[in-house]
Scaffold this motif. Structure first.
Motif, short mmCIF file in Angstrom:
data_model
loop_
_atom_site.label_atom_id
_atom_site.label_comp_id
_atom_site.label_asym_id
_atom_site.label_seq_id
_atom_site.Cartn_x
_atom_site.Cartn_y
_atom_site.Cartn_z
N LEU A 148 -4.46 -26.39 -70.26
CA LEU A 148 -5.31 -25.30 -70.73
C LEU A 148 -6.06 -25.77 -71.96
N LYS A 149 -7.39 -25.68 -71.90
CA LYS A 149 -8.24 -26.11 -73.01
C LYS A 149 -9.21 -25.00 -73.35
N VAL A 150 -9.23 -24.59 -74.61
CA VAL A 150 -10.12 -23.53 -75.08
C VAL A 150 -10.92 -24.06 -76.27
N CYS A 151 -12.24 -24.06 -76.16
CA CYS A 151 -13.12 -24.50 -77.25
C CYS A 151 -14.17 -23.42 -77.51
N PHE A 152 -14.01 -22.70 -78.61
CA PHE A 152 -14.99 -21.69 -78.97
C PHE A 152 -14.76 -21.26 -80.42
N ASP A 153 -15.78 -20.61 -80.99
CA ASP A 153 -15.72 -20.17 -82.37
C ASP A 153 -14.97 -18.83 -82.45
N LEU A 154 -13.68 -18.90 -82.74
CA LEU A 154 -12.84 -17.70 -82.83
C LEU A 154 -11.95 -17.79 -84.05
N ASP A 155 -11.63 -16.63 -84.64
CA ASP A 155 -10.73 -16.62 -85.80
C ASP A 155 -9.61 -15.62 -85.57
N ASN A 156 -8.89 -15.26 -86.63
CA ASN A 156 -7.70 -14.42 -86.50
C ASN A 156 -8.03 -12.99 -86.10
N HIS A 157 -9.30 -12.61 -86.18
CA HIS A 157 -9.71 -11.28 -85.74
C HIS A 157 -9.45 -11.10 -84.25
N TYR A 158 -9.43 -12.20 -83.51
CA TYR A 158 -9.23 -12.15 -82.06
C TYR A 158 -7.82 -12.61 -81.68
N LYS A 159 -6.90 -12.48 -82.60
CA LYS A 159 -5.54 -12.97 -82.41
C LYS A 159 -4.85 -12.41 -81.17
N PRO A 160 -4.94 -11.11 -80.86
CA PRO A 160 -4.24 -10.61 -79.66
C PRO A 160 -4.64 -11.34 -78.38
N ALA A 161 -5.93 -11.61 -78.23
CA ALA A 161 -6.40 -12.30 -77.03
C ALA A 161 -5.89 -13.74 -77.00
N ILE A 162 -6.00 -14.45 -78.13
CA ILE A 162 -5.57 -15.86 -78.17
C ILE A 162 -4.06 -15.96 -77.99
N ASP A 163 -3.32 -15.02 -78.59
CA ASP A 163 -1.87 -14.99 -78.37
C ASP A 163 -1.55 -14.89 -76.88
N GLY A 164 -2.34 -14.06 -76.19
CA GLY A 164 -2.13 -13.90 -74.75
C GLY A 164 -2.37 -15.18 -73.98
N TRP A 165 -3.35 -15.97 -74.42
CA TRP A 165 -3.62 -17.25 -73.75
C TRP A 165 -2.47 -18.22 -73.95
N ILE A 166 -1.94 -18.25 -75.17
CA ILE A 166 -0.81 -19.15 -75.44
C ILE A 166 0.42 -18.70 -74.67
N GLU A 167 0.63 -17.40 -74.58
CA GLU A 167 1.76 -16.88 -73.80
C GLU A 167 1.60 -17.26 -72.33
N PHE A 168 0.37 -17.17 -71.82
CA PHE A 168 0.10 -17.60 -70.44
C PHE A 168 0.49 -19.06 -70.25
N ALA A 169 0.08 -19.91 -71.21
CA ALA A 169 0.38 -21.34 -71.12
C ALA A 169 1.88 -21.58 -71.10
N MET A 170 2.61 -20.88 -71.94
CA MET A 170 4.06 -21.06 -72.00
C MET A 170 4.72 -20.57 -70.71
N ARG A 171 4.22 -19.46 -70.19
CA ARG A 171 4.79 -18.90 -68.97
C ARG A 171 4.55 -19.81 -67.77
N LYS A 172 3.41 -20.50 -67.78
CA LYS A 172 3.03 -21.36 -66.65
C LYS A 172 3.53 -22.79 -66.81
N GLU A 173 4.44 -23.02 -67.75
CA GLU A 173 5.02 -24.36 -67.95
C GLU A 173 3.93 -25.41 -68.13
N ILE A 174 3.05 -25.16 -69.09
CA ILE A 174 1.89 -26.01 -69.33
C ILE A 174 2.31 -27.41 -69.71
N ARG A 175 1.49 -28.39 -69.34
CA ARG A 175 1.74 -29.79 -69.70
C ARG A 175 0.87 -30.22 -70.89
N LYS A 176 -0.36 -29.71 -70.94
CA LYS A 176 -1.27 -30.04 -72.03
C LYS A 176 -1.94 -28.77 -72.53
N LEU A 177 -1.93 -28.58 -73.85
CA LEU A 177 -2.53 -27.38 -74.45
C LEU A 177 -3.45 -27.82 -75.58
#
Length: 358
Positions: A112-141
């Motif tokens: 999972l690779k995410v490249c964009f201009d985001l800060d802590n204001h969008y934390k709930p969404a980014i937290d969800g992406w990281i949770e997705f990665a952990m749930r899917k047994e990610i190899r590269k983040l």
């Protein structure tokens, strides 16, 4: 050696599936599991396009287990100076990522690779992406949440890595973690090193939360470590049996190495590059084994160091120097003399002033 597998392109898939309607092709008769493996050879955007091939293919992409690459750099280039438009594009980007990740039905994801201009204001969404990665047994983040285009006069709060999620998931398959413009503490990184047995690549860039960091552990698999522009860094200790490459650009820390028997590649930038050059003798016990060395020597007066230990294994040397005066370049000569097996030498000169004849 195993036989190389060539995956059909999306155009070949479309052509063959059209022929299959006439009973002339067999690819669309394959089990879904095989088709999903074939899709893994395509990019994420190409996989999404296969959903229009037929009803059979409409939802197959949701089991895609390859590289989820959400790169919004093209959008950032277009809107980097327009904060109002950029804010709208951030919302669009988040909706795009959320839609794709929520549609995924497979048990695992490679990257999972995410490249964009985001800060802590969008934390709930980014937290969800990281949770997705952990749930899917990610190899590269990889999270790059600035892309260095935020030159706008807006106060920013760096996204804070969600350490609480580490208690809920295991990252047993994670091999690569790259964080840029993400605030992460040394305690979180140390937890990851001790609980992620396969982690080989760790890169942290522009993290204001990283102050003290100890890289150590009896079963550490870490091979590549990169710490760049973490301006609040105060202490770093590295004891890593398998570490082969270390890149650092930041405040002076003294000698960070404690036990690095396999280290063969080192890159030091800016102030620390000058520090390492001035005190090469202090680094000698660690630099004797080096095969690749890069130093950044941007200074008005690069020191002319004569007491340089022999770099008997060095094959590649890269120096970045300022062009303030001749001494900046002459300082390189003793380093070359100390490298008898050097195969490649790269000299990069920053032209801060008018050209100087040497």
């Amino acid at each position: 050696m195993g036989k190389e597998v060539h995956f059909p392109s999306k155009f070949a898939l479309q052509k063959r599936c059209k022929r299959n309607n006439k009973g002339e092709d067999y690819i669309c008769r394959l089990p879904d599991e095989i088709l999903v493996i074939i899709l893994s050879g395509l990019s994420m955007r190409e996989v999404a396009r296969t959903s229009v091939l037929s009803r059979r293919w409409r939802y197959l992409w949701t089991f895609f287990a390859g590289i989820f690459d959400f790169d919004g750099s093209d959008t950032l280039i277009r809107f980097k100076w327009n904060e109002k438009s950029l804010k709208f594009e951030r919302i669009r980007f988040i909706r795009w990522v959320n839609q794709v990740l929520r549609s995924h039905q497979g048990p695992s994801v490679d990257e999972l690779k995410v490249c964009f201009d985001l800060d802590n204001h969008y934390k709930p969404a980014i937290d969800g992406w990281i949770e997705f990665a952990m749930r899917k047994e990610i190899r590269k983040l990889e999270l790059d949440l600035n892309y260095d285009f935020s030159a706008l006069p807006v106060q920013r709060e760096f996204y804070a890595f969600p350490s609480h999620l580490l208690k809920n998931f295991t990252l047993g398959l994670l091999t690569t973690l790259r964080l840029s413009y993400v605030s992460v503490t040394g305690e979180v990184l140390e937890y990851l090193l001790s609980h992620v047995p396969l982690l080989e690549v760790l890169s942290v860039k522009f993290s204001p939360g990283l102050v003290c960091f100890s890289v150590s552990g009896p079963s550490l698999k870490l091979k590549y470590l990169e710490i760049i522009n973490c301006k609040n860094m105060e202490n770093l200790e590295i004891s890593a049996e398998n570490l082969v490459s270390f890149k650092y650009d930041g405040p002076n820390l003294g000698i960070p190495f404690k036990h690095v028997p396999r280290l063969v590649e080192v890159s030091f930038g800016m102030k620390f590059g000058l520090y390492a050059f001035k005190f090469l003798r202090s680094f000698s016990s660690y630099f004797m084994q080096l095969e690749r060395l890069s130093l950044f020597l941007v200074t008005k007066e690069a020191p002319f160091v004569l007491d340089i230990p022999e770099l008997g294994n060095l094959k590649y040397l890269e120096l970045k120097v300022s062009r303030y005066n001749r001494q900046s370049l002459l300082a390189c000569i003793p380093l070359l003399d100390a490298s008898p097996l050097l195969h490649e030498f790269i000299l990069k000169v920053n032209a801060f002033t008018s050209p100087i004849m040497i």
